[in-house]
Scaffold this motif. Structure first.
Motif, PDB file in Angstrom:
ATOM      1  N   GLU A   1      19.218 -14.963 -26.847  1.00  0.00           N
ATOM      2  CA  GLU A   1      20.029 -13.583 -26.682  1.00  0.00           C
ATOM      3  C   GLU A   1      19.068 -12.516 -26.250  1.00  0.00           C
ATOM      4  N   ASN A   2      17.997 -12.329 -26.601  1.00  0.00           N
ATOM      5  CA  ASN A   2      17.078 -11.485 -25.721  1.00  0.00           C
ATOM      6  C   ASN A   2      16.843 -11.505 -24.218  1.00  0.00           C
ATOM      7  N   PHE A   3      16.869 -12.933 -23.999  1.00  0.00           N
ATOM      8  CA  PHE A   3      16.719 -13.236 -22.399  1.00  0.00           C
ATOM      9  C   PHE A   3      18.232 -12.682 -21.698  1.00  0.00           C
ATOM     10  N   GLU A   4      19.222 -13.133 -22.587  1.00  0.00           N
ATOM     11  CA  GLU A   4      20.731 -13.005 -22.045  1.00  0.00           C
ATOM     12  C   GLU A   4      20.853 -11.491 -21.635  1.00  0.00           C
ATOM     13  N   TYR A   5      20.391 -10.682 -22.820  1.00  0.00           N
ATOM     14  CA  TYR A   5      20.575  -9.162 -22.806  1.00  0.00           C
ATOM     15  C   TYR A   5      19.721  -8.399 -21.304  1.00  0.00           C
ATOM     16  N   MET A   6      18.390  -9.130 -21.358  1.00  0.00           N
ATOM     17  CA  MET A   6      17.486  -8.749 -20.500  1.00  0.00           C
ATOM     18  C   MET A   6      17.935  -8.944 -19.021  1.00  0.00           C
ATOM     19  N   LEU A   7      18.547 -10.120 -18.922  1.00  0.00           N
ATOM     20  CA  LEU A   7      19.043 -10.471 -17.538  1.00  0.00           C
ATOM     21  C   LEU A   7      20.396  -9.550 -17.211  1.00  0.00           C
ATOM     22  N   GLU A   8      21.047  -9.093 -18.113  1.00  0.00           N
ATOM     23  CA  GLU A   8      22.142  -7.858 -17.961  1.00  0.00           C
ATOM     24  C   GLU A   8      21.761  -6.506 -17.744  1.00  0.00           C
ATOM     25  N   ASP A   9      20.430  -6.361 -17.969  1.00  0.00           N
ATOM     26  CA  ASP A   9      19.651  -4.873 -18.124  1.00  0.00           C
ATOM     27  C   ASP A   9      19.470  -4.450 -16.576  1.00  0.00           C
ATOM     28  N   ARG A  10      20.061  -3.372 -16.153  1.00  0.00           N
ATOM     29  CA  ARG A  10      19.522  -2.848 -14.659  1.00  0.00           C
ATOM     30  C   ARG A  10      18.208  -2.375 -14.754  1.00  0.00           C
ATOM     31  N   LEU A  11      17.700  -1.908 -15.940  1.00  0.00           N
ATOM     32  CA  LEU A  11      16.301  -1.258 -15.802  1.00  0.00           C
ATOM     33  C   LEU A  11      15.204  -2.346 -15.618  1.00  0.00           C
ATOM     34  N   PHE A  12      15.833  -3.517 -16.360  1.00  0.00           N
ATOM     35  CA  PHE A  12      14.692  -4.708 -16.243  1.00  0.00           C
ATOM     36  C   PHE A  12      14.819  -5.194 -14.749  1.00  0.00           C
ATOM     37  N   TRP A  13      15.871  -5.368 -14.051  1.00  0.00           N
ATOM     38  CA  TRP A  13      15.691  -5.743 -12.660  1.00  0.00           C
ATOM     39  C   TRP A  13      15.023  -4.472 -11.860  1.00  0.00           C
ATOM     40  N   GLN A  14      15.299  -3.357 -12.328  1.00  0.00           N
ATOM     41  CA  GLN A  14      14.341  -2.198 -11.475  1.00  0.00           C
ATOM     42  C   GLN A  14      12.711  -2.430 -11.586  1.00  0.00           C
ATOM     43  N   ALA A  15      12.511  -2.803 -12.687  1.00  0.00           N
ATOM     44  CA  ALA A  15      10.932  -2.959 -13.027  1.00  0.00           C
ATOM     45  C   ALA A  15      10.795  -4.269 -12.477  1.00  0.00           C
ATOM     46  N   VAL A  16      11.405  -5.267 -12.254  1.00  0.00           N
ATOM     47  CA  VAL A  16      11.126  -6.613 -11.396  1.00  0.00           C
ATOM     48  C   VAL A  16      10.795  -6.144 -10.141  1.00  0.00           C
ATOM     49  N   PHE A  17      11.804  -5.471  -9.514  1.00  0.00           N
ATOM     50  CA  PHE A  17      11.623  -4.998  -8.232  1.00  0.00           C
ATOM     51  C   PHE A  17      10.315  -4.170  -8.014  1.00  0.00           C
ATOM     52  N   TYR A  18      10.046  -3.261  -8.826  1.00  0.00           N
ATOM     53  CA  TYR A  18       8.859  -2.494  -8.626  1.00  0.00           C
ATOM     54  C   TYR A  18       7.665  -3.257  -8.896  1.00  0.00           C
ATOM     55  N   SER A  19       7.726  -3.951  -9.846  1.00  0.00           N
ATOM     56  CA  SER A  19       6.394  -4.799 -10.168  1.00  0.00           C
ATOM     57  C   SER A  19       6.017  -5.837  -8.844  1.00  0.00           C
ATOM     58  N   VAL A  20       6.998  -6.258  -8.338  1.00  0.00           N
ATOM     59  CA  VAL A  20       6.551  -7.003  -7.248  1.00  0.00           C
ATOM     60  C   VAL A  20       6.260  -6.367  -5.885  1.00  0.00           C
TER      61      VAL A  20
ATOM     62  N   PRO B   1       9.469   9.108 -12.960  1.00  0.00           N
ATOM     63  CA  PRO B   1      10.270   9.856 -13.438  1.00  0.00           C
ATOM     64  C   PRO B   1      11.779   8.925 -13.450  1.00  0.00           C
ATOM     65  N   VAL B   2      12.362   9.369 -14.582  1.00  0.00           N
ATOM     66  CA  VAL B   2      13.622   8.557 -14.873  1.00  0.00           C
ATOM     67  C   VAL B   2      13.494   6.851 -14.949  1.00  0.00           C
ATOM     68  N   ASN B   3      12.514   6.285 -15.453  1.00  0.00           N
ATOM     69  CA  ASN B   3      12.047   5.068 -15.767  1.00  0.00           C
ATOM     70  C   ASN B   3      11.927   4.398 -14.102  1.00  0.00           C
ATOM     71  N   SER B   4      11.696   5.107 -13.239  1.00  0.00           N
ATOM     72  CA  SER B   4      11.675   4.412 -11.835  1.00  0.00           C
ATOM     73  C   SER B   4      10.287   3.783 -11.828  1.00  0.00           C
ATOM     74  N   THR B   5       9.244   4.019 -12.284  1.00  0.00           N
ATOM     75  CA  THR B   5       8.226   3.476 -12.110  1.00  0.00           C
ATOM     76  C   THR B   5       7.606   2.483 -13.038  1.00  0.00           C
ATOM     77  N   HIS B   6       8.387   1.914 -13.794  1.00  0.00           N
ATOM     78  CA  HIS B   6       8.153   1.100 -14.876  1.00  0.00           C
ATOM     79  C   HIS B   6       7.783  -0.172 -14.201  1.00  0.00           C
ATOM     80  N   LEU B   7       6.684  -0.665 -14.708  1.00  0.00           N
ATOM     81  CA  LEU B   7       6.507  -2.101 -14.355  1.00  0.00           C
ATOM     82  C   LEU B   7       6.760  -3.080 -15.536  1.00  0.00           C
ATOM     83  N   LEU B   8       6.947  -4.306 -15.398  1.00  0.00           N
ATOM     84  CA  LEU B   8       7.123  -5.162 -16.421  1.00  0.00           C
ATOM     85  C   LEU B   8       6.444  -5.035 -17.713  1.00  0.00           C
ATOM     86  N   ALA B   9       5.044  -4.693 -17.488  1.00  0.00           N
ATOM     87  CA  ALA B   9       4.098  -4.489 -18.534  1.00  0.00           C
ATOM     88  C   ALA B   9       4.295  -3.184 -19.342  1.00  0.00           C
TER      89      ALA B   9
END
Length: 287
Positions: free
Chosen positions: A41-60, A229-237
């Motif tokens: 369930e945590n992973f299913e929610y995570m995959l639907e979370d826009r902020l998670f994918w934004q963090a993936v993009f910025y981490s890479v 600002p506005v969660n835009s520089t989040h890395l996955l960590a």
């Protein structure tokens, strides 16, 4: 028997935390309450979370640009310091300073450099040179903040790359360069056919560690922007920490942290295959 103490330390300080993190990722544990098994369930929610994918993009993105910058400048410094220069030992000590200084102190220094009111860069451009009428706002919008963090990470990571590659350069026999000079080779040819191939195993290892350190960076990002600002520089960590500790949802934070494992495995495999390729070139067996 001699390996038992080391194996015990690895078990306590590495295996147990990793196993606990993976377990928490499959539960709904929160701070102060033991969770129950909820499967994916945590992973299913995570995959639907826009902020998670934004963090993936910025981490890479953060890892890719910072690693290229650190390796370009680090290799250049290593090649420079490998020459006969005056005060070479002093220069090496100065270059090591960014790596020696604790990360949080470096982050505070950069936070001051980037501050919208007290930035030394803004002071020079506005008050000293008079080239601008307004101060820079490095951390006030998405992309300036992202590039500012990358610049800080490059500055901090260059010494590790430079000193490690310098150690590798000093293992290359000078007679190889002398023979190449007698054959009329250019500087680029010596680098391409002597320096780079012989440095490749060390390059692979250093790049792997650099990728891992950069991808899992936490202190620098959290101390400077805290993901804004506005969660835009989040890395996955940092996102995992925000969801797990301040947010109180340990299961969700652990799931985000576990999602980093495939990236780290990829970095390790990159190092292994680069080394295996080098052994094949040398005609060694790869058992």
């Amino acid at each position: 028997m001699c390996m038992l103490p080391a194996a015990g330390l690895l078990l306590v300080f590495l295996t147990y935390p990793l196993g606990l993190g993976i377990w928490l990722a499959f539960t709904d544990t929160t701070i102060g309450r033991s969770g129950v098994w909820i499967g994916l369930e945590n992973f299913e929610y995570m995959l639907e979370d826009r902020l998670f994918w934004q963090a993936v993009f910025y981490s890479v993105f953060y890892t890719s640009i910072a690693t290229v910058g650190k390796f370009g400048l680090g290799l250049w410094l290593a090649l420079l310091l490998n020459n006969h220069l005056p005060f070479k030992s002093l220069l090496r000590a100065i270059i090591l300073l960014p790596w020696i200084v604790p990360t949080v102190l470096s982050a505070i220094a950069f936070w001051w450099i980037y501050d919208a009111q007290f930035s030394i860069i803004s002071y020079v451009f506005v008050d000293v040179l008079g080239w601008r009428t307004t101060y820079f706002d490095f951390l006030g919008s998405t992309w300036p903040a992202r590039w500012s963090l990358i610049a800080a990470n490059i500055w901090r990571g260059i010494p590790f790359v430079a000193i490690t590659l310098l150690a590798g350069l000093q293992t290359i026999s000078p007679s190889l360069y002398e023979a190449a000079l007698l054959d009329g080779s250019t500087g680029w040819q010596r680098f391409r056919y002597i320096t780079f191939p012989l440095l490749l195993p060390i390059l692979a290892i250093v790049m792997t560690f650099s990728i891992i350190f950069t991808f899992t960076d936490f202190q620098l990002v959290y101390a400077i922007t805290r993901g804004g600002p506005v969660n835009s520089t989040h890395l996955l960590a940092t996102l995992a920490f925000q969801r797990g500790i301040p947010g109180g949802n340990l299961g969700e934070g652990a799931a985000i942290a576990v999602s980093m494992i495939p990236f780290l495995v990829f970095a390790t495999l990159f190092s292994y295959f680069a080394l295996a390729r080098r052994k094949w070139q040398q005609g060694e067996s790869n058992d």
